[in-house]
Structures are given as C-alpha cells and as structure tokens.
Design an enzyme around this catalytic site. Structure first.
Site, PDB file in Angstrom:
ATOM      1  N   LEU A 134       0.860  -1.178   0.000  1.00 13.31           N
ATOM      2  CA  LEU A 134       0.000   0.000   0.000  1.00 13.31           C
ATOM      3  C   LEU A 134       0.897   1.228   0.000  1.00 13.31           C
ATOM      4  O   LEU A 134       1.921   1.261   0.689  1.00 13.31           O
ATOM      5  CB  LEU A 134      -0.903   0.030   1.243  1.00 13.31           C
ATOM      6  CG  LEU A 134      -2.112  -0.899   1.265  1.00 13.31           C
ATOM      7  CD1 LEU A 134      -2.771  -0.850   2.642  1.00 13.31           C
ATOM      8  CD2 LEU A 134      -3.121  -0.529   0.192  1.00 13.31           C
ATOM      9  N   ASP A 135       0.521   2.252  -0.760  1.00 12.77           N
ATOM     10  CA  ASP A 135       1.290   3.495  -0.788  1.00 12.77           C
ATOM     11  C   ASP A 135       1.300   4.131   0.603  1.00 12.77           C
ATOM     12  O   ASP A 135       0.375   3.911   1.401  1.00 12.77           O
ATOM     13  CB  ASP A 135       0.669   4.487  -1.777  1.00 12.77           C
ATOM     14  CG  ASP A 135       0.679   3.955  -3.207  1.00 12.77           C
ATOM     15  OD1 ASP A 135       1.619   3.224  -3.547  1.00 12.77           O
ATOM     16  OD2 ASP A 135      -0.254   4.281  -3.961  1.00 12.77           O
ATOM     17  N   PRO A 136       2.311   4.954   0.915  1.00 12.24           N
ATOM     18  CA  PRO A 136       2.314   5.647   2.215  1.00 12.24           C
ATOM     19  C   PRO A 136       1.036   6.438   2.470  1.00 12.24           C
ATOM     20  O   PRO A 136       0.566   6.510   3.602  1.00 12.24           O
ATOM     21  CB  PRO A 136       3.532   6.567   2.106  1.00 12.24           C
ATOM     22  CG  PRO A 136       4.463   5.826   1.196  1.00 12.24           C
ATOM     23  CD  PRO A 136       3.568   5.175   0.165  1.00 12.24           C
ATOM     24  N   ALA A 156      -1.908   5.628   1.596  1.00 13.43           N
ATOM     25  CA  ALA A 156      -3.057   4.735   1.760  1.00 13.43           C
ATOM     26  C   ALA A 156      -3.156   4.173   3.171  1.00 13.43           C
ATOM     27  O   ALA A 156      -2.168   4.031   3.888  1.00 13.43           O
ATOM     28  CB  ALA A 156      -2.973   3.589   0.755  1.00 13.43           C
TER      29      ALA A 156
END
EC number: 5.4.99.25
Length: 318
Positions: A48-50, A52
C-alpha cells in the site's frame, strides 16, 4: 545513554490483518509489527502506498508460504478523486503537473467517464510505482529525474462506482483484481472528464478471502502488548487455514499424511475436480497445498514444516 533493548525474535506462525496507518510504507508497517510480535520471519501481501490506509495482511513464519496467493487476490478500495489537478505520482503526495478548470458534471457524464475503466482493461502504471524496469523500481528512476516509460498491462476492474460527490471531489468504490492501480484509474477517470484528477485518499477495505476483516491498528496492538501481554497479542493472529478458505479441501489419513510429508504422490479416489487444493490432516490442520491432476493423483507443491516433521522411510506411493 539508555539504549532500547535488542529484540529477541522467535518462531511464530499466523496472519495479522493490519490496518495500515497513513504516512508509513508497507515495509515500515511490517517491520513495526514484526518487532512487536518478535517474529523471526514476516512478509506482507501487496504494498500500500504511504498515503493509503487499510487492510495489509501480514504473514508470520510458515504463513509467508501463502503470501503470494494473497498477493494475487481480489481487493476492494474506497478512494477520493480530486478533479482539476494532475500530479506526477497521480496522488496527493506528488508534485503538481497541470491545473484545469472543473466544469459542472451531471451523473450521465460521470458514468460515461467511468464506463471504459470497468472490466478487462489495459492500464498504464504510475511512473512512481514499485514495478521494475531493467531490475530497478520505476520510482527510483523517477526520483532521479530520469525519463520513465511506465508499462501498460491488462487488469480486471470488477466494480467502479460513485459513492458520493461534491464540487471537485468524487468518492469511488473500486473492486479489482491483482495488479490494478487505483491511482491510474483515478488519473484516467480525470482525463476522460477532460479536467484531470488525482487520488486524495485511499483505503483498502478488504482482500479476498478476508472480505469482512477485523483489522488491528498499530496503536491497538501496542496497547494490547503493553497492557495484556504477549499471549493476548498472539490472540490477534488468524491461523494459516484462514488464508486458504477459497481452496477446495482434501483430508488425509495418517498414512497418507506421512507419505505426503515424504514428498510422495497420492492417488485419491473421489477427490473431485482437478486443480489446486488445500491439504488437511484428519484433525483439520492444514499440511500444505497440492495439485490434483485428471487421474486423481495428488502432488504436493508447498508443504508446511509440520507436514514433514516425523515423516521417515520411503515406502511405495499410494
């Protein structure tokens, strides 16, 4: 100066459904829970992106053997698209690229912009992504200022619909298959509208087979560890069997289980259709994964350590 005591790691098996906070990378979140649980071995199932938040299944010990299966599972997200601004990362963490006016859109125009993004589609990944090119992640090249040609690939979008909208913001529900970038969906949605868009918020709701997950935040886990101890912390873990709920089950008697642990093939009468199966012993404990062929022969493909413990002797195939 007092130094933080060094973590003494231990063998630990299970699956943690972590509610990843905003601002941490998936690996940073993984390392925090690994140290909290003192797990020797850990891995997560899809980054997951930071920016998210939401469900990040973390596999400990033997559960890491099925992490790849969870990585390829169906997933659901809730995201907020901000119209009128594109960024180099396709989300709010990126640098602004182009600002455009946002005209008023009716429901029909919104639907027309979403419709081409459903089903089996060809999608171009964000340039700031973990996809590798020449053995190096695209984001590393992009951060150095190199020209990056993001690849296109086929992805599956099962559901894409509006939850609500107001002025320049549209909140969307996305249900998709492995490899789909929600940032790319939002970027392309904005281009279909003619004004551009980027992701402002992103939350992963579930990952198959954890479609109604009880997630734990880092703060919750820390409080449990400090207030109730390690046994209570371990109670937050799911057994490995929980990650294999979508696979047909095969149960083996003790003799068959021993032969399986020796790596032998087994003939199973009435085993059902050919394909990948989760193999269990008579008590219900999962032993591993295997493949049943058209001749009802079971071949072990991925066994857990306890399936091979105590298995000795060669013996004939069943």
């Amino acid at each position: 100066m007092n130094r933080k005591p060094r973590t003494v790691f231990r063998k630990l098996d299970g699956i943690l459904l972590l509610d990843k906070p905003q601002g941490l990378s998936s690996n940073q979140a993984l390392q925090r829970v690994r140290h909290l649980f003192r797990a020797e071995k850990a891995g997560h199932t899809g980054s997951l992106d930071p920016l998210a938040t939401g469900l990040l299944p973390v596999c400990f010990g033997e559960a890491t053997k099925i992490a790849g299966l969870l990585l390829g599972s169906r997933k659901a997200y809730e995201t907020t698209a901000v119209l009128g601004l594109t960024t180099d990362s396709d989300d709010a963490d990126g640098a602004p690229l182009l600002r455009r006016d946002v005209p008023g859109f009716d429901d029909a125009r919104i639907e027309a912009a979403l419709a081409p993004l459903r089903g089996r589609i060809r999608q171009r990944a964000p340039i700031y992504s973990a996809l590798k090119q020449g053995g190096e992640a695209l984001y590393a090249k992009a951060r150095r200022g190199e020209a990056v040609e993001a690849p296109e690939r086929d992805v599956e979008v099962h559901q894409l619909r509006v939850l609500d909208r107001a002025s320049d913001r549209v909140r969307l529900l996305v249900e998709c298959g492995s490899g789909t970038y929600v940032r790319s969906l939002v970027r392309d949605f904005g281009e279909n509208l003619g004004c551009g868009a980027h992701v402002a918020t992103l939350r992963r709701l579930w990952v198959d087979p954890f479609t109604a997950p009880r997630m734990f935040t880092l703060d919750e886990l820390q409080a449990i560890a400090e207030g109730r101890g390690e046994a209570a912390l371990e109670a937050c873990l799911l057994p490995i069997e929980a990650g294999l709920g979508g696979f047909p089950q095969v149960r083996l008697d003790p003799v068959q289980a021993r032969r399986l642990g020796q790596g032998q093939r087994l003939r199973l009468e009435g085993a059902g259709p050919a394909g990948c199966v989760a193999i269990h012993d008579q008590a219900g404990r999962v032993l591993g994964l295997g493949e049943i062929d058209a001749d009802a022969i079971l071949r072990p493909s991925r066994l857990f350590t306890w399936a091979t413990e105590g298995a000795s002797g060669a013996g004939p195939e069943a």
